[in-house]
Design an enzyme around this catalytic site. Structure first.
Site, PDB file in Angstrom:
ATOM      1  N   LYS A 151       0.898  -1.173   0.000  1.00 38.34           N
ATOM      2  CA  LYS A 151       0.000   0.000   0.000  1.00 38.34           C
ATOM      3  C   LYS A 151       0.929   1.215   0.000  1.00 38.34           C
ATOM      4  O   LYS A 151       1.480   1.585   1.023  1.00 38.34           O
ATOM      5  CB  LYS A 151      -0.875  -0.015   1.250  1.00 38.34           C
ATOM      6  N   PRO A 191      -5.907   5.383   6.255  1.00 39.96           N
ATOM      7  CA  PRO A 191      -6.874   4.882   7.236  1.00 39.96           C
ATOM      8  C   PRO A 191      -7.852   3.855   6.666  1.00 39.96           C
ATOM      9  O   PRO A 191      -8.585   3.223   7.423  1.00 39.96           O
ATOM     10  CB  PRO A 191      -7.619   6.154   7.678  1.00 39.96           C
ATOM     11  N   GLY A 200      -4.645   1.142   4.031  1.00 39.09           N
ATOM     12  CA  GLY A 200      -3.479   0.878   4.879  1.00 39.09           C
ATOM     13  C   GLY A 200      -3.868   0.135   6.145  1.00 39.09           C
ATOM     14  O   GLY A 200      -3.254  -0.859   6.523  1.00 39.09           O
ATOM     15  N   GLU A 253       9.811   2.212  10.676  1.00 35.94           N
ATOM     16  CA  GLU A 253      10.838   3.233  10.437  1.00 35.94           C
ATOM     17  C   GLU A 253      10.123   4.573  10.519  1.00 35.94           C
ATOM     18  O   GLU A 253       9.315   4.897   9.669  1.00 35.94           O
ATOM     19  CB  GLU A 253      11.487   2.998   9.076  1.00 35.94           C
ATOM     20  N   CYS A 292      14.050  11.274   6.192  1.00 34.92           N
ATOM     21  CA  CYS A 292      13.928  10.949   7.619  1.00 34.92           C
ATOM     22  C   CYS A 292      15.277  10.973   8.326  1.00 34.92           C
ATOM     23  O   CYS A 292      15.357  11.276   9.506  1.00 34.92           O
ATOM     24  CB  CYS A 292      13.242   9.615   7.801  1.00 34.92           C
ATOM     25  N   GLU A 333      10.308  16.487  14.363  1.00 35.63           N
ATOM     26  CA  GLU A 333      10.673  16.309  12.963  1.00 35.63           C
ATOM     27  C   GLU A 333       9.872  17.289  12.116  1.00 35.63           C
ATOM     28  O   GLU A 333       8.648  17.247  12.097  1.00 35.63           O
ATOM     29  CB  GLU A 333      10.371  14.863  12.533  1.00 35.63           C
TER      30      GLU A 333
END
Ligand code: NAP
Ligand code: MG
Length: 462
Positions: A170, A204, A207, A245, A279, A369
């Site tokens: 997905k 939502p 996934g 991750e 990331c 982040e």
């Protein structure tokens, strides 16, 4: 742009169960470039069923033959690399040259590395009077983000296939066209029907259905901490393997003996590439108080050069979010050196390369982040202080250390709570395990460590 109006399931493009679609937007000009189907639970069911049916034969395929199929997949990615780069540029917004070098180039390296590992990995070993077999875990549910659309897919699918697992993917709703192109490549490479399946859709809906599906044996997720926690909890409740991750807030630690200009220049480039949507980006630059002003001036100069060379952010939501963080930095008392929250263009989700000085370790912009082209320069007094600051976030994904010699940098890096550190500008290694300490995640991707995530052991005693 070319798009399929179905799902790739069981080796063919099948009609989607529902009628809803997702509009794919080019973030550079905000134009809709394609529509893809928005998958629902029925599509996920069909894909998991296909993956389940294909599993026994693929698991029993000799590793050398699996290696040959992955090598063929790599060759298709090579043959179609210009198309890959154009597709990533259209749906993510990355400048074409960056798409060619990184978005198309890195997955080719990673696919190649798994073609070799599938052939050479010790799937069987002798331990005393036992033979230990490394067997594939089963059906993998892979959920990927948009920041490196093809890399994130290949970093999960290639090791899963090398291990003998089958996969349902997905991909992110923002970058489904790259995922469809990947499915075409899998088909062209002669990978058997059902070994890889694609369901496009919303997190939502599609996934979540995939993460919760009882037929999925392992969930591998890359994305936000909020969703990752939910997926980890769901997997835990079902006693299911999970890899997460979840991003980072990595430190670029410049020790006083380092080549300051080089460390600052490489550090700024590391964040500005992909518009800060990486990331592992070193978004906190740690500089000794004696070199602080000089580092700020060098950083300002380096960041200003990126002015019109970086692409937009992926979507309107990220555009608003990142500019909100910049406003928050100003509000909390950090000093804006270049850039700022104003959108530099009327059209497209662009943000100016931004550098903050006088950032203290507890400020929001030093803790959370941001996922945009924003660097925070933080002052430290001594090495102990630098270590406390470097380790002082909930994350631990990556980092960098610079010093006059590697040994000094290594001594510091060994004390960092983080999964991957570049020493004096070390080069990317597709075989090096990648993944986080602390809340940056669970598990590793890439190389042999990434392959072992998709294996479970069985020992026979004699
Ligand atoms: P996200 O929502 O976590 O997206 C990652 C993937 O998970 C996407 O495929 C997403 O689908 C899917 N997803 C969303 N909700 C789900 C659910 N309830 N169950 C199962 N799957 C679900 O991340 P985002 O909204 O794109 O980005 C938000 C922030 O996450 C960024 O600002 C950044 O800080 C972080 N991030 C980190 C990475 C990384 O590499 N670690 C990558 C991207 C973003 P949709 O595409 O439909 O949402
Ligand atoms: Mg999302």
């Amino acid at each position: 742009m070319k798009a399929h109006d179905g799902m790739y399931i069981g080796g063919e493009w099948r009609a989607a169960a529902g009628t809803d679609t997702i509009a794919v937007v080019n973030p550079a000009d905000e134009q809709v470039i394609a529509h893809v189907p928005a998958g629902v639970a029925e599509d996920v069911d069909a894909a998991v069923f296909a993956a389940h049916e294909a599993f026994p034969a693929w698991a029993a395929t000799p590793p050398a033959e699996r290696a040959a199929r992955i090598a063929a997949l790599r060759d298709v990615l090579v043959a179609r690399k210009d198309e890959i780069a154009e597709t990533v540029t259209a749906e993510l917004g990355a400048p074409l040259q960056f798409s060619q070098m990184v978005h198309a180039g890195v997955p080719i390296l990673v696919a190649g590395s798994y073609a070799e590992l599938a052939a050479s990995y010790a799937f069987e070993e002798k331990v005393g009077n036992s033979t230990v077999y490394a067997e594939p875990v089963g059906v993998v549910g892979a959920i990927t983000p948009w920041n490196y659309p093809l890399h994130q897919i290949v970093a999960k699918v290639a090791p899963a296939l090398a291990a003998g697992c089958t996969v349902v993917l997905k991909p992110a709703e923002d970058t489904p066209l790259t995922a469809q192109l990947f499915a075409e490549a899998v088909h062209e490479a002669g990978i058997p029907a059902g070994v890889f399946n694609l369901v496009t859709g919303l997190g939502p809906v599609a996934g979540q259905a995939l993460a919760e599906h009882p037929g999925v044996d392992l969930v591998s997720f890359t994305g936000s901490t909020a969703v990752g926690k939910q997926i980890g909890a769901t997997a835990g409740a079902a006693v299911k393997r999970v890899a997460l991750e979840l991003g980072g807030k990595s430190a670029n630690v410049i020790l006083p003996s380092a080549d300051l200009a080089k460390a600052v220049g490489v550090g700024i480039a590391n964040v500005m590439g992909n518009s800060g949507q990486t990331c592992s980006a070193w978004t906190r630059m740690l500089v000794h108080t004696s070199q602080y002003d000089e580092a700020v001036a060098l950083a300002a100069e380096a960041a200003a050069k990126y002015g019109d060379r970086i692409g937009p952010l992926v979507n309107a939501k990220q555009h608003t979010r990142v500019r909100g963080y910049i406003e928050k930095g100003v509000a909390e008392g950090a000093r804006l050196v270049v850039g700022g929250p104003e959108a530099p263009c009327e059209q497209g989700y662009f943000v100016s390369p931004t550098v903050f000085a006088d950032v203290t370790p507890e400020m929001t912009i030093a803790q959370e982040e941001i996922f945009g082209p924003v660097v925070s320069i933080i002052r430290y007094e001594d090495e102990g202080d630098a270590l406390r600051i470097a380790n002082g976030t909930v994350y631990g994904l990556a980092g960098a250390v610079w010093a006059a010699d590697d040994a000094e940098a290594v001594a510091f890096a060994r004390r960092m709570d983080t999964g991957q550190v570049d020493i004096n500008g070390g080069r990317f290694n597709p075989l090096a395990p990648f993944g986080g300490y602390k809340q940056s995640g669970v598990g590793r991707e890439l190389g042999a460590h990434g392959l072992s995530e998709y294996l479970q052991t069985k020992s026979l005693q004699f």
